[in-house]
Design a protein around this motif. Structure first.
Motif: not given
Length: 608
Positions: A45-46, A49, A52, A203-204, A206-208, A210-212
């Motif tokens: 995921a990282n 992110g 991207s 979209l990767h 904002p997900q990155f 949010y999680h970090n």
């Protein structure tokens, strides 16, 4: 045959452009991901992110900001903060707005120089660190690599006096080979897992984030290293023009994207390689060719450093010609290319500062803590000035896009301020030196102009006509230099009216720097009075002006050449510094190398 040649010529210019201005951004894959994943874990995921973020940073902050927006504002192949200032100032109506833009451009120039010190240091040191993966060299001491980096830097700066033209023909093919290897290696690893192409999905991001959380925000300060060198694409266009740079970027952009995606796949398969992703990846892929590749990477980083050195020299020369920097000694290293210049004071100052950075930080990872902040300041200033230009031109669509870029630049800049305690202070300190010099020099010149009591042209002509009636004129022609046409410097009045030195023909020569980069035009103005003439030379701010040749072509044969010199006195520390700067820099006649046997300096004491 002619059709073939017409196709090859643009291709040769594209290759040359790749060698001249793509070195910095082309060598950023050496260190970018290694520095990013020293801060966060290399999970899928990282990785997605970060990839991207890199992809969209290259799209928005390089392709849109520089290749599309900034390039549309270039002038005859010239770009940079000074060019934007030249474009923007005529569009402004108020003195305060013009002052704001002027200060903004001064800051941009200064941060470009600050960035120029860090770029050779991190590029060269990151390249020589690849030696550690050569079999038998695993235990090599870091101090030895630091020494090697210093020797390469000394060699690079010592070579500048010879001129880059003699080797610049090889820069393009070498960098094309470099980019092809980058793209090929990336494609090789990407073929193992094509799913990484989904990193193009924004979209990767904002997900990155949010999680970090806050750490994800700090990652931006490291991701931006992939775009350092973007300013060089604009500031270092030179005589190549826009089209070769734009076409060259299409090639380099694709190769960089492939390589970064390939690095992502490699990290996923070899998570233990995050300390040296780039070289681990290349060694795993081609162990037998690794030593030649390390040598190629050193050459590529030298080319990247050369591009930055040349860019800074060109910027300083722009500053000299537009009268915001003192006249430093300039040598022209090419008879064919006027832009091939060597400024000894700048060259050796840069070398000393680059060596200090290498010796202070000792590794590319630590230098990265200082890198990117100055570049982002310059990028932000560029985007702000572009937005203003598009808005004032009523190009509102472009202004909206440029304003979005401003927001992105500011976001990255805010993240990069976290680097200040860990080395980011260094480029700020370095940038403060040229900024202080510019402010002192331009402020001192304004004070000096007021204190020197120049005469308005109509008043001077009236006094001249009265004096000529009672003065015995000397045979021949005298040449006088005046910075401005409408205001005649005091030394000319003093020479003619106080000392009764008046020739049969008296020519006031004025050199006017124009808003365009190149071109020289010279002509006599209207006859001012009997025996009094005005001769104007209009010159582009990047032109290598040969005044002797212009005078000769105009059939002016002066018996004597007068020029003014000021002996400055002041009780103010700032203006004492200005006086010192004036005393150690070449005068107008020294800068343009006028014949010494005809020169007569007229010294006037001025208190400011």
């Amino acid at each position: 045959m002619s059709r073939s040649l017409s196709l090859m010529e643009p291709l040769s210019r594209i290759i040359k452009a790749i060698g001249i201005v793509f070195g910095d951004i082309g060598t950023s894959p050496i260190y970018t991901l290694s520095i990013v994943f020293a801060l966060i874990a290399p999970t899928r995921a990282n990785i997605m992110g970060v990839l991207s973020l890199i992809i969209w940073t290259l799209i928005l902050l390089v392709t849109v900001q520089y290749i599309w927006l900034a390039m549309s504002l270039s002038q005859k192949g010239e770009g940079g903060t000074i060019v934007l200032r030249k474009v923007l100032k005529p569009l402004l109506n108020t003195a305060s707005a013009k002052s704001f833009v002027t200060i903004l451009s001064f800051i941009g120039i200064s941060f470009l120089i600050g960035d120029g010190v860090i770029t050779p240091a991190i590029s060269i040191l990151s390249a020589v660190e690849g030696v550690k993966l050569i079999p038998g060299m695993f235990a090599v001491q870091q101090n030895l690599l630091v020494l090697l980096a210093c020797l390469i830097a000394i060699g690079l700066f010592s070579f500048q006096k010879q001129g880059a033209e003699i080797v610049s023909g090889a820069f393009g093919p070498i960098m094309v080979l470099w980019f092809l290897i980058l793209g090929g290696s990336g494609l090789y690893w990407l073929a193992h897992d094509p799913s990484f192409l989904s990193a193009f999905n924004p979209l990767h991001i904002p997900q990155f984030m949010y999680h970090n959380g806050f750490v994800g925000f700090l990652v931006l300060a490291r991701v931006i290293l992939c775009a350092t060198g973007g300013e060089a694409l604009y500031a270092g266009i030179g005589n190549l023009g826009r089209r070769p740079i734009i076409n060259g970027w299409y090639f380099a952009f694709v190769m960089l994207l492939l390589h970064y995606l390939g690095q992502g796949v490699f990290i996923m398969n070899y998570p233990g390689s995050v300390g040296s992703i780039f070289y681990q990846m290349m060694f795993t892929q081609m162990p037998r060719l690794y030593i030649p590749f390390v040598l190629l990477s050193v050459i590529a980083t030298v080319i990247a450093s050369q591009a930055m050195i040349s860019g800074i020299s060109a910027t300083v020369y722009q500053g000299i010609m537009t009268n915001i920097l003192p006249r430093l000694r300039v040598e022209y290293t090419s008879r064919r290319l006027s832009k091939q210049i060597y400024i000894p004071a700048i060259n050796w100052s840069l070398m000393i500062m680059v060596l200090i950075v290498i010796l202070q930080f000792k590794s590319a990872y630590h230098i990265a803590n200082a890198y990117g902040l100055a570049a982002l300041c310059t990028m932000t200033i560029t985007s702000v000035m572009m937005t203003m230009i598009f808005y004032l031109r009523k190009e509102y669509v472009m202004a909206i896009i440029a304003n979005i870029i401003v927001g992105i630049d500011i976001t990255y800049l805010a993240a990069s301020t976290s680097k200040v305690p860990y080395g980011g202070y260094l480029p700020i300190f370095i940038a403060s030196i040229p900024l202080s010099l510019i402010l002192i020099y331009t402020g001192g010149k304004r004070r000096l102009l007021r204190a020197a009591r120049p005469r308005a042209l109509p008043q001077f002509i009236e006094e001249y006509e009265q004096a000529r009636k009672t003065t015995n004129c000397i045979d021949g022609t005298a040449l006088f230099f005046s910075r401005r046409v409408k205001m005649i410097p005091d030394y000319i009045s003093y020479t003619m009216f106080n000392n009764d030195i008046m020739y049969e023909e008296n020519i006031i020569l004025s050199v006017i720097t124009q808003n365009k980069p190149f071109g020289v035009a010279a002509e006599f103005g209207e006859k001012l009075a009997e025996g009094l003439f005005l001769f104007e030379i209009r010159v582009g701010y990047m032109e290598a002006l040969n005044i002797k040749k212009v005078i000769k072509n105009a059939k002016i044969d002066p018996k004597v050449i007068f020029y003014g010199m000021e002996e400055i006195e002041s009780k103010n520390l700032i203006w004492k510094i200005f006086a010192f700067i004036k005393s150690i820099t070449p005068s107008f006649v020294q800068f343009y190398k006028l014949p010494t046997d005809q020169l007569h300096g007229v010294v006037r004491r001025v208190e400011i």
